[in-house]
Design an enzyme around this catalytic site. Structure first.
Site, PDB file in Angstrom:
ATOM      1  N   LYS A 155       0.830  -1.213   0.000  1.00  0.00           N
ATOM      2  CA  LYS A 155       0.000   0.000   0.000  1.00  0.00           C
ATOM      3  C   LYS A 155       0.865   1.264   0.000  1.00  0.00           C
ATOM      4  O   LYS A 155       0.592   2.203  -0.735  1.00  0.00           O
ATOM      5  CB  LYS A 155      -0.936   0.021   1.227  1.00  0.00           C
ATOM      6  CG  LYS A 155      -1.891  -1.171   1.290  1.00  0.00           C
ATOM      7  CD  LYS A 155      -2.898  -1.036   2.423  1.00  0.00           C
ATOM      8  CE  LYS A 155      -2.279  -1.043   3.811  1.00  0.00           C
ATOM      9  NZ  LYS A 155      -1.710  -2.347   4.208  1.00  0.00           N
ATOM     10  N   ARG A 211      -9.740   0.527   8.955  1.00  0.00           N
ATOM     11  CA  ARG A 211      -9.266  -0.815   9.288  1.00  0.00           C
ATOM     12  C   ARG A 211     -10.261  -1.587  10.135  1.00  0.00           C
ATOM     13  O   ARG A 211      -9.990  -2.723  10.497  1.00  0.00           O
ATOM     14  CB  ARG A 211      -7.976  -0.682  10.090  1.00  0.00           C
ATOM     15  CG  ARG A 211      -6.731  -1.203   9.374  1.00  0.00           C
ATOM     16  CD  ARG A 211      -5.569  -0.815  10.263  1.00  0.00           C
ATOM     17  NE  ARG A 211      -4.373  -1.543  10.026  1.00  0.00           N
ATOM     18  CZ  ARG A 211      -3.328  -1.073   9.349  1.00  0.00           C
ATOM     19  NH1 ARG A 211      -3.383   0.096   8.761  1.00  0.00           N
ATOM     20  NH2 ARG A 211      -2.235  -1.780   9.265  1.00  0.00           N
ATOM     21  N   ARG A 258      11.645  -5.775   4.692  1.00  0.00           N
ATOM     22  CA  ARG A 258      11.500  -4.349   4.982  1.00  0.00           C
ATOM     23  C   ARG A 258      12.095  -4.025   6.357  1.00  0.00           C
ATOM     24  O   ARG A 258      12.691  -2.968   6.559  1.00  0.00           O
ATOM     25  CB  ARG A 258      10.015  -3.959   4.937  1.00  0.00           C
ATOM     26  CG  ARG A 258       9.761  -2.473   5.125  1.00  0.00           C
ATOM     27  CD  ARG A 258       8.325  -2.106   4.783  1.00  0.00           C
ATOM     28  NE  ARG A 258       7.418  -2.356   5.889  1.00  0.00           N
ATOM     29  CZ  ARG A 258       6.083  -2.217   5.822  1.00  0.00           C
ATOM     30  NH1 ARG A 258       5.512  -1.882   4.683  1.00  0.00           N
ATOM     31  NH2 ARG A 258       5.329  -2.446   6.866  1.00  0.00           N
ATOM     32  N   ARG A 303      11.513   0.127  11.355  1.00  0.00           N
ATOM     33  CA  ARG A 303      10.235  -0.097  12.036  1.00  0.00           C
ATOM     34  C   ARG A 303      10.331  -1.327  12.913  1.00  0.00           C
ATOM     35  O   ARG A 303      10.525  -2.434  12.428  1.00  0.00           O
ATOM     36  CB  ARG A 303       9.115  -0.282  11.001  1.00  0.00           C
ATOM     37  CG  ARG A 303       8.565   1.019  10.497  1.00  0.00           C
ATOM     38  CD  ARG A 303       7.453   0.808   9.494  1.00  0.00           C
ATOM     39  NE  ARG A 303       6.356  -0.008  10.002  1.00  0.00           N
ATOM     40  CZ  ARG A 303       5.210  -0.164   9.361  1.00  0.00           C
ATOM     41  NH1 ARG A 303       5.012   0.429   8.201  1.00  0.00           N
ATOM     42  NH2 ARG A 303       4.254  -0.919   9.877  1.00  0.00           N
ATOM     43  N   ARG A 360      -0.057  -8.919  13.438  1.00  0.00           N
ATOM     44  CA  ARG A 360      -0.684  -7.909  12.576  1.00  0.00           C
ATOM     45  C   ARG A 360      -1.545  -8.574  11.507  1.00  0.00           C
ATOM     46  O   ARG A 360      -2.626  -8.078  11.185  1.00  0.00           O
ATOM     47  CB  ARG A 360       0.402  -7.043  11.921  1.00  0.00           C
ATOM     48  CG  ARG A 360       0.949  -5.997  12.900  1.00  0.00           C
ATOM     49  CD  ARG A 360       2.344  -5.560  12.546  1.00  0.00           C
ATOM     50  NE  ARG A 360       2.456  -4.905  11.276  1.00  0.00           N
ATOM     51  CZ  ARG A 360       3.593  -4.815  10.590  1.00  0.00           C
ATOM     52  NH1 ARG A 360       4.714  -5.347  11.078  1.00  0.00           N
ATOM     53  NH2 ARG A 360       3.640  -4.179   9.450  1.00  0.00           N
TER      54      ARG A 360
HETATM   55  P1  ADP Z   1       1.126  -2.106   7.925  1.00  0.00           P
HETATM   56  O1  ADP Z   1       0.046  -1.952   6.880  1.00  0.00           O
HETATM   57  O2  ADP Z   1       2.406  -2.596   7.357  1.00  0.00           O
HETATM   58  O3  ADP Z   1       0.698  -2.836   9.165  1.00  0.00           O
HETATM   59  P2  ADP Z   1       0.788   0.632   8.864  1.00  0.00           P
HETATM   60  O4  ADP Z   1       1.851   1.634   8.798  1.00  0.00           O
HETATM   61  O5  ADP Z   1      -0.452   0.837   8.060  1.00  0.00           O
HETATM   62  O6  ADP Z   1       1.547  -0.694   8.444  1.00  0.00           O
HETATM   63  O7  ADP Z   1       0.335   0.405  10.384  1.00  0.00           O
HETATM   64  C1  ADP Z   1       1.251   0.141  11.411  1.00  0.00           C
HETATM   65  C2  ADP Z   1       0.490  -0.030  12.742  1.00  0.00           C
HETATM   66  O8  ADP Z   1      -0.211   1.201  13.063  1.00  0.00           O
HETATM   67  C3  ADP Z   1      -0.617  -1.093  12.763  1.00  0.00           C
HETATM   68  O9  ADP Z   1      -0.116  -2.378  13.053  1.00  0.00           O
HETATM   69  C4  ADP Z   1      -1.547  -0.542  13.863  1.00  0.00           C
HETATM   70  O10 ADP Z   1      -1.049  -0.830  15.157  1.00  0.00           O
HETATM   71  C5  ADP Z   1      -1.472   0.956  13.683  1.00  0.00           C
HETATM   72  N1  ADP Z   1      -2.538   1.472  12.784  1.00  0.00           N
HETATM   73  C6  ADP Z   1      -2.349   2.039  11.560  1.00  0.00           C
HETATM   74  N2  ADP Z   1      -3.541   2.400  11.024  1.00  0.00           N
HETATM   75  C7  ADP Z   1      -4.495   2.041  11.916  1.00  0.00           C
HETATM   76  C8  ADP Z   1      -5.917   2.127  11.935  1.00  0.00           C
HETATM   77  N3  ADP Z   1      -6.612   2.661  10.912  1.00  0.00           N
HETATM   78  N4  ADP Z   1      -6.583   1.662  13.028  1.00  0.00           N
HETATM   79  C9  ADP Z   1      -5.912   1.136  14.061  1.00  0.00           C
HETATM   80  N5  ADP Z   1      -4.580   1.017  14.106  1.00  0.00           N
HETATM   81  C10 ADP Z   1      -3.863   1.460  13.049  1.00  0.00           C
END
Ligand code: ADP
Length: 191
Positions: free
Chosen positions: A14, A89, A128, A134, A146
């Site tokens: 994404k 999400r 990554r 990260r 996750r």
């Molecule tokens: P990835 O898609 O690789 O998990 P993101 O950068 O989108 O990476 O998200 C990293 C973390 O941030 C998630 O595992 C979660 O803990 C938190 N997070 C991100 N977006 C949301 C969301 N919309 N609702 C709840 N938690 C979120």
């Protein structure tokens, strides 16, 4: 206004595709993951609360991310459109987003859902983790947590947008440009 959601499990590409899509279509990129990481690096109270949750691979509370998105929408009144990445999400986040966009009379045009096999996701995330800095990418237990959160809470978001006939499945494996071209083909049909 032209609003899109880029959807898919962690590691589905994404972030990579978002960068290319915003450049081509002139959209404003709203990534809740990026917004949360910026709160963490500024050591805000919100960032401190979010970090401990993110380090376990869990989702931060709906009201936190909905508040962040609401502020970001208000901060960009002149945007041509938004590309939502990593949001919504949960079903509650999807409903909240629809309400916010209703006020702007600018609904979601489509949800583009990247499909990638689980083995490939884990491989990409571990890779990554070697360079991203990260902490949630370096530990396979956190990566699997996750992906489990994705199946338990996030996959239903696609069902929500299916009701409105807005979901477009896109194969998320192949080269970055192949995937980008597939996404553009679908967007151009709807723009
Ligand atoms: P990835 O898609 O690789 O998990 P993101 O950068 O989108 O990476 O998200 C990293 C973390 O941030 C998630 O595992 C979660 O803990 C938190 N997070 C991100 N977006 C949301 C969301 N919309 N609702 C709840 N938690 C979120």
């Amino acid at each position: 206004m032209f609003n899109l959601i880029l959807f898919g499990p962690p590691g589905s590409g994404k972030g990579t595709q978002s960068e290319k899509l915003i450049a081509k279509y002139g959209l404003k990129h709203l990534s809740t993951g990026d917004l949360l990481r910026s709160e963490i690096s500024c050591q805000t109270p919100l960032g401190k609360e979010a970090k401990s949750i993110m380090d376990k691979g869990q989702l931060v509370p709906d009201e936190v991310v909905i508040g962040m998105i609401s502020s970001a929408l208000d901060a960009n009144p002149d945007a041509r459109g938004f590309l939502f990445d990593g949001f919504p999400r949960t079903a509650a986040q999807a409903e909240a987003l629809d309400k916010l966009l209703e006020l702007k009379e600018a609904p979601i045009a489509a949800m583009l859902a990247l499909e990638v096999s689980e083995d490939e996701l884990i491989k990409r995330l571990l890779k990554r983790g070697e360079t991203s800095g990260r902490s949630d990418d370096t530990n396979e237990v956190v990566i699997r947590a996750r992906i489990t959160e994705y199946h338990n809470k996030t996959a239903v978001v696609a069902d929500y947008y299916k009701k409105f006939d807005k979901v477009v499945m896109v194969k998320g494996e192949g080269t970055i440009d192949e995937i980008f071209n597939r996404l553009c083909t679908e967007i151009d049909k709807r723009a």
